[in-house]
Design an enzyme around this catalytic site. Structure first.
Site, PDB file in Angstrom:
ATOM      1  N   LEU A 166      67.421  17.197  43.004  1.00  0.00           N
ATOM      2  CA  LEU A 166      66.502  18.128  43.654  1.00  0.00           C
ATOM      3  C   LEU A 166      65.063  17.844  43.211  1.00  0.00           C
ATOM      4  CD1 LEU A 166      66.000  20.801  45.279  1.00  0.00           C
ATOM      5  CD2 LEU A 166      66.596  22.058  43.212  1.00  0.00           C
ATOM      6  N   GLU A 206      61.545  16.251  41.775  1.00  0.00           N
ATOM      7  CA  GLU A 206      60.824  15.008  42.068  1.00  0.00           C
ATOM      8  C   GLU A 206      59.635  14.915  41.106  1.00  0.00           C
ATOM      9  OE1 GLU A 206      59.779  15.313  46.209  1.00  0.00           O
ATOM     10  OE2 GLU A 206      61.885  15.248  46.828  1.00  0.00           O
ATOM     11  N   TRP A 232      64.265  13.310  36.724  1.00  0.00           N
ATOM     12  CA  TRP A 232      64.920  14.216  35.770  1.00  0.00           C
ATOM     13  C   TRP A 232      66.337  14.562  36.216  1.00  0.00           C
ATOM     14  CZ3 TRP A 232      61.403  13.587  32.341  1.00  0.00           C
ATOM     15  CH2 TRP A 232      60.047  13.707  32.648  1.00  0.00           C
ATOM     16  N   ILE A 233      67.030  13.600  36.772  1.00  0.00           N
ATOM     17  CA  ILE A 233      68.357  13.902  37.302  1.00  0.00           C
ATOM     18  C   ILE A 233      69.415  13.664  36.216  1.00  0.00           C
ATOM     19  CG2 ILE A 233      69.990  13.488  39.184  1.00  0.00           C
ATOM     20  CD1 ILE A 233      67.065  14.639  39.875  1.00  0.00           C
ATOM     21  N   ARG A 289      72.288  27.233  -0.243  1.00  0.00           N
ATOM     22  CA  ARG A 289      70.970  26.911  -0.797  1.00  0.00           C
ATOM     23  C   ARG A 289      70.460  28.031  -1.717  1.00  0.00           C
ATOM     24  NH1 ARG A 289      67.388  22.587  -1.261  1.00  0.00           N
ATOM     25  NH2 ARG A 289      65.238  23.356  -1.251  1.00  0.00           N
ATOM     26  N   GLY A 291      64.398  24.959   6.131  1.00  0.00           N
ATOM     27  CA  GLY A 291      63.228  24.350   5.488  1.00  0.00           C
ATOM     28  C   GLY A 291      63.051  22.904   5.914  1.00  0.00           C
ATOM     29  N   GLU A 299      66.958  24.803  35.687  1.00  0.00           N
ATOM     30  CA  GLU A 299      67.614  25.874  36.466  1.00  0.00           C
ATOM     31  C   GLU A 299      66.721  27.099  36.606  1.00  0.00           C
ATOM     32  OE1 GLU A 299      69.619  23.646  35.356  1.00  0.00           O
ATOM     33  OE2 GLU A 299      71.098  23.546  36.959  1.00  0.00           O
TER      34      GLU A 299
HETATM   35  C1  LIG Z   1      66.232  17.299  30.564  1.00  0.00           C
HETATM   36  C2  LIG Z   1      66.049  17.740  31.957  1.00  0.00           C
HETATM   37  C3  LIG Z   1      67.084  17.612  32.874  1.00  0.00           C
HETATM   38  C4  LIG Z   1      66.903  17.954  34.216  1.00  0.00           C
HETATM   39  N1  LIG Z   1      67.933  17.781  35.114  1.00  0.00           N
HETATM   40  C5  LIG Z   1      67.711  17.983  36.434  1.00  0.00           C
HETATM   41  C6  LIG Z   1      68.732  17.679  37.405  1.00  0.00           C
HETATM   42  O1  LIG Z   1      69.861  17.307  37.074  1.00  0.00           O
HETATM   43  N2  LIG Z   1      68.430  17.817  38.715  1.00  0.00           N
HETATM   44  C7  LIG Z   1      67.208  18.233  39.140  1.00  0.00           C
HETATM   45  O2  LIG Z   1      67.002  18.320  40.345  1.00  0.00           O
HETATM   46  N3  LIG Z   1      66.227  18.554  38.242  1.00  0.00           N
HETATM   47  C8  LIG Z   1      66.456  18.433  36.908  1.00  0.00           C
HETATM   48  N4  LIG Z   1      65.467  18.729  35.986  1.00  0.00           N
HETATM   49  C9  LIG Z   1      64.169  19.177  36.454  1.00  0.00           C
HETATM   50  C10 LIG Z   1      63.993  20.668  36.289  1.00  0.00           C
HETATM   51  O3  LIG Z   1      64.742  21.336  37.253  1.00  0.00           O
HETATM   52  C11 LIG Z   1      62.499  20.965  36.399  1.00  0.00           C
HETATM   53  O4  LIG Z   1      61.905  20.445  35.247  1.00  0.00           O
HETATM   54  C12 LIG Z   1      62.211  22.429  36.550  1.00  0.00           C
HETATM   55  O5  LIG Z   1      62.551  22.871  37.825  1.00  0.00           O
HETATM   56  C13 LIG Z   1      60.722  22.730  36.305  1.00  0.00           C
HETATM   57  O6  LIG Z   1      59.948  21.932  37.107  1.00  0.00           O
HETATM   58  P1  LIG Z   1      58.761  21.033  36.508  1.00  0.00           P
HETATM   59  O7  LIG Z   1      59.266  20.351  35.318  1.00  0.00           O
HETATM   60  O8  LIG Z   1      58.240  20.207  37.614  1.00  0.00           O
HETATM   61  O9  LIG Z   1      57.681  22.050  36.037  1.00  0.00           O
HETATM   62  P2  LIG Z   1      56.629  22.783  36.975  1.00  0.00           P
HETATM   63  O10 LIG Z   1      57.324  23.407  38.123  1.00  0.00           O
HETATM   64  O11 LIG Z   1      55.502  21.886  37.258  1.00  0.00           O
HETATM   65  O12 LIG Z   1      56.160  23.929  35.992  1.00  0.00           O
HETATM   66  C14 LIG Z   1      55.250  23.690  34.927  1.00  0.00           C
HETATM   67  C15 LIG Z   1      54.979  25.002  34.234  1.00  0.00           C
HETATM   68  O13 LIG Z   1      54.416  25.927  35.162  1.00  0.00           O
HETATM   69  C16 LIG Z   1      55.185  27.093  35.221  1.00  0.00           C
HETATM   70  N5  LIG Z   1      55.216  27.606  36.590  1.00  0.00           N
HETATM   71  C17 LIG Z   1      55.471  26.919  37.728  1.00  0.00           C
HETATM   72  N6  LIG Z   1      55.442  27.734  38.789  1.00  0.00           N
HETATM   73  C18 LIG Z   1      55.172  28.971  38.317  1.00  0.00           C
HETATM   74  C19 LIG Z   1      55.036  30.241  38.923  1.00  0.00           C
HETATM   75  N7  LIG Z   1      55.186  30.414  40.232  1.00  0.00           N
HETATM   76  N8  LIG Z   1      54.756  31.284  38.122  1.00  0.00           N
HETATM   77  C20 LIG Z   1      54.615  31.125  36.786  1.00  0.00           C
HETATM   78  N9  LIG Z   1      54.743  29.951  36.163  1.00  0.00           N
HETATM   79  C21 LIG Z   1      55.022  28.884  36.908  1.00  0.00           C
HETATM   80  C22 LIG Z   1      56.575  26.675  34.767  1.00  0.00           C
HETATM   81  O14 LIG Z   1      57.299  27.768  34.244  1.00  0.00           O
HETATM   82  C23 LIG Z   1      56.253  25.661  33.703  1.00  0.00           C
HETATM   83  O15 LIG Z   1      55.984  26.332  32.512  1.00  0.00           O
HETATM   84  C24 LIG Z   1      65.661  18.455  34.629  1.00  0.00           C
HETATM   85  C25 LIG Z   1      64.628  18.621  33.698  1.00  0.00           C
HETATM   86  C26 LIG Z   1      64.815  18.287  32.384  1.00  0.00           C
HETATM   87  C27 LIG Z   1      63.699  18.465  31.410  1.00  0.00           C
END
Ligand SMILES: Cc1cc2nc3c(=O)[nH]c(=O)nc-3n(C[C@H](O)[C@H](O)[C@H](O)COP(=O)(O)OP(=O)(O)OC[C@H]3O[C@@H](n4cnc5c(N)ncnc54)[C@H](O)[C@@H]3O)c2cc1C
Lengths: 396, 84
Positions: free
Chosen positions: A134, A136, A165-166, A273, A345, A369
């Site tokens: 999902l 990008e 990040w899949i 500890r 620690g 999620e």
């Molecule tokens: C280890 C890992 C595994 C992953 N696995 C998958 C996967 O299997 N499949 C997949 O599709 N994706 C995957 N992801 C992606 C993940 O779903 C996204 O990282 C997530 O949806 C957040 O998107 P972003 O990282 O682009 O952050 P952004 O959406 O750019 O957000 C950046 C910051 O802004 C904040 N923010 C954004 N919009 C708002 C709003 N409307 N109000 C307040 N705050 C906001 C967010 O909370 C965050 O703090 C994975 C990510 C990681 C780190």
């Protein structure tokens, strides 16, 4: 491993005998097969195929897949218990369960008869691994804005774009790809062996470092019409919505697993500890951290059980319950892991103890999620649902 | 039977639309109080409450738009032979 906590009595009171037995089995498996290797997986930043095979062979990857397709047909509570135990041992492997079962769940729920017959037996057996594609490079929280093009062509679709990040994307055999077509968000299955699919492993993540997380390029990939999942135009609400609902649920449980792992490690450490001539467990501020961790553990676990019971009753409130559980459990996991490191620690900052791994893993739980902030913004809607009728009804 | 279906739908929606004047033909998606997950909750409600299975082809806004359209949809589902 003998547990210092024993079986958590309050949480377990909600389980029936079969569920309690399942939890004991999962816990035993995790103690034997996962806890001893989790640190190595973390350091090596990879999951060996044999370990995935083992999880498949014991039936865990197919546990919630309906029995008619060769799965375990387990209820949601049991799936949660598995996610909780796996999460206690290794968040990467728990995330494999999460992504694989999300796709299986979508296919069981919305897949065509052909898709169910073709894919579910393989996903149930774990002979094929599934991932959800999902996010990008430019699109995360705002999932409806995905840019990957899914364009109708003769007898099928052309998939073109990049996903990032899949989780387990580097080893998955099939991707559930959510993109954008001329008629709105659209989801299709893309098999790894189709021409134009290329995955690159992403390393050095803060957490779930063994999760074989990948950057994926779909370069004019052709898939047949039969690979369409759900309705054209409903790729986000129907398909991703269904997947993420289950994903939030198992991530919530995985977070509870992290808190439990933090508690186990912390209780052991503070009973060993000594500083200022006494075990550090005697220091009040140390006790406070353990108390908070314990309270968080119970509360998050109960929210997860509540979400699972609602799911099993097919109650519409299962959806907000899973979101609530995910929000509470993931934020509590970060608190617990932060305190677990603090209690250890300098040892907590080193690789000789598992708590630093828990901290990185917990942080990821707050981002995937639906991030903490999205829940903070969104959960109010459910409060309005639940309480508006009451409060507005009482207005003159 | 049919009024029973209607009442159960109206009771459920009353939780989301506290205003007391929700008419049977009012478009609930235009009334506010609707989160992005509301449609999926509505699907879950229909399935649980009436024991029907909502299929891909049922996911038309017109089936979920109002008390009246939901009632029409559910009664149609209940009358149709199960195929899956
Ligand atoms: C280890 C890992 C595994 C992953 N696995 C998958 C996967 O299997 N499949 C997949 O599709 N994706 C995957 N992801 C992606 C993940 O779903 C996204 O990282 C997530 O949806 C957040 O998107 P972003 O990282 O682009 O952050 P952004 O959406 O750019 O957000 C950046 C910051 O802004 C904040 N923010 C954004 N919009 C708002 C709003 N409307 N109000 C307040 N705050 C906001 C967010 O909370 C965050 O703090 C994975 C990510 C990681 C780190």
């Amino acid at each position: 491993m003998s547990t210092l906590l024993g079986r958590p009595p309050v949480a377990d009171i909600m389980l029936d005998d079969e569920q309690s037995a399942a939890r004991a089995e999962f816990a035993d498996f995790v103690d034997r097969a996962i806890v001893p290797v989790a640190g190595d997986l973390h350091r090596a930043q990879r999951t060996p195929p044999e370990l995935i095979r083992t999880l498949a062979d014991v039936g865990y990857l197919g546990l919630p897949v309906p029995r008619e397709y060769g799965g375990g047909g387990c209820d949601a509570v049991t799936l949660g218990l598995l996610a909780g135990e796996l999460g206690r041992g290794c968040s990467s492997l728990r995330s494999l369960l999460t992504v694989h079962t999300m796709v299986a769940h979508v296919l069981a729920r919305w897949g065509t008869r052909e898709q169910r017959n073709s894919w579910l037996p393989r996903l149930a057996a774990g002979s094929s691994i599934a991932a959800l594609a999902l996010s990008e490079p430019e699109v995360g929280s705002d999932a409806g804005a995905v840019r990957t093009r899914i364009t109708p062509t003769d007898g099928g679709f052309l998939v073109d774009g990049r996903k990032r990040w899949i989780t387990y994307g580097h080893v998955a055999d099939v991707f559930l790809v959510v993109g954008r077509g001329p008629d709105g968000p659209t989801a299709v299955l893309v098999e790894r062996d189709r021409a134009g699919v290329r995955t690159n492993l992403i390393t050095d993540l803060i957490g779930i470092r063994a999760s074989m997380t990948a950057d994926i390029r779909f370069d004019q990939v052709r898939v047949p019409e039969a690979n369409l999942v759900g309705r054209v135009g409903l790729g986000t609400t129907q398909v991703a919505g269904t997947a993420l609902d289950l994903g939030r649920y198992t991530v919530a449980w995985g977070s509870v697993g992290i808190i439990e792992a933090c508690l186990r490690a912390s209780v052991r450490y503070v009973n060993d500890r000594e500083q200022f001539g006494v075990l550090i467990r005697e220091h009040q501020l140390v006790r406070r951290m353990v108390s908070d961790m314990f309270a968080d553990y119970r509360a998050a676990r109960l929210l997860c059980l509540d979400a699972g019971l609602r799911r099993d009753r097919r109650d519409p409130t299962a959806l907000p319950a899973a979101a609530l559980a995910k929000y509470r459990a993931s934020t509590a996991a970060v608190r617990a892991a932060t305190d677990a490191v603090q209690l250890h620690g300098a040892n907590g900052c080193s690789d000789s103890y598992p708590v630093q791994r828990y901290l990185g893993d917990a942080k990821v739980m707050e981002i995937i999620e639906g991030s903490t902030q999205l829940h903070q913004v969104g959960l109010a809607d459910y409060a309005f649902q639940e309480f508006a009728a009451v409060s507005m009804g009482s207005q003159p | 039977m049919s009024t029973d279906v209607r009442d159960r739908i109206a009771d459920y929606l009353a939780k989301f639309f506290p205003v007391t004047d929700l008419q049977d033909t009012d478009d609930i998606f235009k009334r506010g109080f609707v989160s992005s997950l509301f449609a999926m909750q509505l699907v879950a409600f229909v399935e649980q409450e009436f024991g029907v299975t909502v299929e891909n082809e049922d996911l038309e806004l017109d089936n979920f738009r109002s008390i009246a359209s939901l009632e029409r949809f559910v009664t149609g589902k209940l009358a149709a032979p199960v195929a899956r």
